[in-house]
Design a protein around this motif. Structure first.
Motif, PDB file in Angstrom:
ATOM      1  N   GLN A 288       0.827  -1.201   0.000  1.00 57.61           N
ATOM      2  CA  GLN A 288       0.000   0.000   0.000  1.00 57.61           C
ATOM      3  C   GLN A 288       0.864   1.254   0.000  1.00 57.61           C
ATOM      4  O   GLN A 288       0.566   2.225  -0.702  1.00 57.61           O
ATOM      5  N   LEU A 289       1.945   1.245   0.774  1.00 56.11           N
ATOM      6  CA  LEU A 289       2.846   2.389   0.808  1.00 56.11           C
ATOM      7  C   LEU A 289       3.491   2.626  -0.564  1.00 56.11           C
ATOM      8  O   LEU A 289       3.612   3.769  -1.013  1.00 56.11           O
TER       9      LEU A 289
ATOM     10  N   GLN B  95       2.265   1.734  -3.485  1.00 55.23           N
ATOM     11  CA  GLN B  95       1.241   2.230  -4.408  1.00 55.23           C
ATOM     12  C   GLN B  95       0.958   3.710  -4.164  1.00 55.23           C
ATOM     13  O   GLN B  95       0.823   4.495  -5.102  1.00 55.23           O
ATOM     14  N   GLU B  96       0.875   4.087  -2.896  1.00 56.52           N
ATOM     15  CA  GLU B  96       0.635   5.485  -2.548  1.00 56.52           C
ATOM     16  C   GLU B  96       1.788   6.368  -3.020  1.00 56.52           C
ATOM     17  O   GLU B  96       1.570   7.437  -3.605  1.00 56.52           O
ATOM     18  N   TRP B  97       3.014   5.916  -2.822  1.00 52.72           N
ATOM     19  CA  TRP B  97       4.185   6.675  -3.264  1.00 52.72           C
ATOM     20  C   TRP B  97       4.207   6.803  -4.780  1.00 52.72           C
ATOM     21  O   TRP B  97       4.510   7.851  -5.323  1.00 52.72           O
ATOM     22  N   SER B  98       3.849   5.717  -5.479  1.00 53.03           N
ATOM     23  CA  SER B  98       3.811   5.733  -6.936  1.00 53.03           C
ATOM     24  C   SER B  98       2.764   6.714  -7.455  1.00 53.03           C
ATOM     25  O   SER B  98       3.006   7.453  -8.412  1.00 53.03           O
ATOM     26  N   GLN B  99       1.612   6.744  -6.819  1.00 52.40           N
ATOM     27  CA  GLN B  99       0.556   7.682  -7.226  1.00 52.40           C
ATOM     28  C   GLN B  99       0.982   9.121  -6.988  1.00 52.40           C
ATOM     29  O   GLN B  99       0.753   9.992  -7.834  1.00 52.40           O
ATOM     30  N   ARG B 100       1.619   9.389  -5.866  1.00 48.76           N
ATOM     31  CA  ARG B 100       2.090  10.748  -5.581  1.00 48.76           C
ATOM     32  C   ARG B 100       3.145  11.188  -6.597  1.00 48.76           C
ATOM     33  O   ARG B 100       3.149  12.323  -7.042  1.00 48.76           O
ATOM     34  N   LEU B 101       4.025  10.268  -6.933  1.00 50.32           N
ATOM     35  CA  LEU B 101       5.084  10.581  -7.879  1.00 50.32           C
ATOM     36  C   LEU B 101       4.513  10.883  -9.258  1.00 50.32           C
ATOM     37  O   LEU B 101       4.943  11.812  -9.936  1.00 50.32           O
ATOM     38  N   GLN B 102       3.516  10.111  -9.677  1.00 45.76           N
ATOM     39  CA  GLN B 102       2.921  10.323 -10.987  1.00 45.76           C
ATOM     40  C   GLN B 102       2.162  11.652 -11.058  1.00 45.76           C
ATOM     41  O   GLN B 102       2.084  12.262 -12.117  1.00 45.76           O
ATOM     42  N   LYS B 103       1.611  12.109  -9.959  1.00 48.39           N
ATOM     43  CA  LYS B 103       0.880  13.378  -9.921  1.00 48.39           C
ATOM     44  C   LYS B 103       1.815  14.575  -9.813  1.00 48.39           C
ATOM     45  O   LYS B 103       1.446  15.687 -10.173  1.00 48.39           O
ATOM     46  N   SER B 104       3.025  14.360  -9.344  1.00 46.11           N
ATOM     47  CA  SER B 104       3.934  15.479  -9.117  1.00 46.11           C
ATOM     48  C   SER B 104       4.556  15.963 -10.420  1.00 46.11           C
ATOM     49  O   SER B 104       4.539  15.292 -11.445  1.00 46.11           O
ATOM     50  N   LYS B 105       5.139  17.145 -10.356  1.00 45.73           N
ATOM     51  CA  LYS B 105       5.811  17.723 -11.517  1.00 45.73           C
ATOM     52  C   LYS B 105       7.130  17.011 -11.806  1.00 45.73           C
ATOM     53  O   LYS B 105       7.603  17.020 -12.935  1.00 45.73           O
ATOM     54  N   LEU B 106       7.698  16.402 -10.793  1.00 45.03           N
ATOM     55  CA  LEU B 106       8.968  15.712 -10.962  1.00 45.03           C
ATOM     56  C   LEU B 106       8.852  14.596 -11.994  1.00 45.03           C
ATOM     57  O   LEU B 106       9.739  14.407 -12.817  1.00 45.03           O
ATOM     58  N   TRP B 107       7.755  13.858 -11.965  1.00 41.80           N
ATOM     59  CA  TRP B 107       7.551  12.742 -12.873  1.00 41.80           C
ATOM     60  C   TRP B 107       7.521  13.208 -14.326  1.00 41.80           C
ATOM     61  O   TRP B 107       7.969  12.526 -15.220  1.00 41.80           O
ATOM     62  N   ARG B 108       6.990  14.404 -14.551  1.00 42.68           N
ATOM     63  CA  ARG B 108       6.876  14.943 -15.908  1.00 42.68           C
ATOM     64  C   ARG B 108       8.153  15.655 -16.350  1.00 42.68           C
ATOM     65  O   ARG B 108       8.277  16.034 -17.505  1.00 42.68           O
ATOM     66  N   SER B 109       9.090  15.825 -15.466  1.00 42.54           N
ATOM     67  CA  SER B 109      10.324  16.536 -15.771  1.00 42.54           C
ATOM     68  C   SER B 109      11.212  15.732 -16.726  1.00 42.54           C
ATOM     69  O   SER B 109      11.395  14.529 -16.567  1.00 42.54           O
TER      70      SER B 109
END
Length: 131
Positions: A5-6, A8-22
């Motif tokens: 669960q942790l 998955q939660e971290w992965s979702q946060r990363l995908q929503k952040s600007k860092l992932w799109r950088s």
């Protein structure tokens, strides 16, 4: 279950952040993946070709930089891999024999007598003598 669960939660946060799109983040991820893939391919190739263990080195230079900095320390470090060590220098793959008994045995069998001398051998000649 909690760890999953942790993650998955971290992965979702990363995908929503600007860092992932950088673009820089993607380049860094690709570079680390390429280095990991290179390491795995070299290890597999050495195992399939039945090469002795040894350091992998940098992509173009191999282990030349560490050897050029301090040849004695580099040769002593290669001894930790065993009696025979496979070491890449630039585009040449070298077999370094660290065991005097094995060197004597190879010279008695005349396995090394017909080999040509390289510049590397000339530069470390004083370290590779057999008594």
């Amino acid at each position: 279950m909690k760890m999953q669960q942790l993650l998955q939660e971290w992965s979702q946060r990363l995908q929503k952040s600007k860092l992932w799109r950088s673009t820089y983040f993607k380049i860094i991820v690709i570079a680390f993946s390429a280095v990991g893939l290179r390491y795995a391919v070299i290890k597999l190739y050495r195992k399939l070709m039945n090469y002795p263990p040894g350091p992998i080195g940098l992509p173009v230079f191999g282990c030349l930089l560490s050897f050029a900095r301090d040849p004695q320390a580099a040769l002593a470090g290669y001894g930790s891999y065993g009696a025979a060590t496979f070491v890449p220098f630039l585009n040449a793959n070298n077999l370094i024999i660290n065991d005097p008994k094995l060197v004597r045995q190879l010279y008695k069998q005349r396995a090394l007598n017909d080999r040509h001398y390289t510049n590397l051998h000339r530069s470390i000649g004083e370290f590779s003598s057999v008594n």
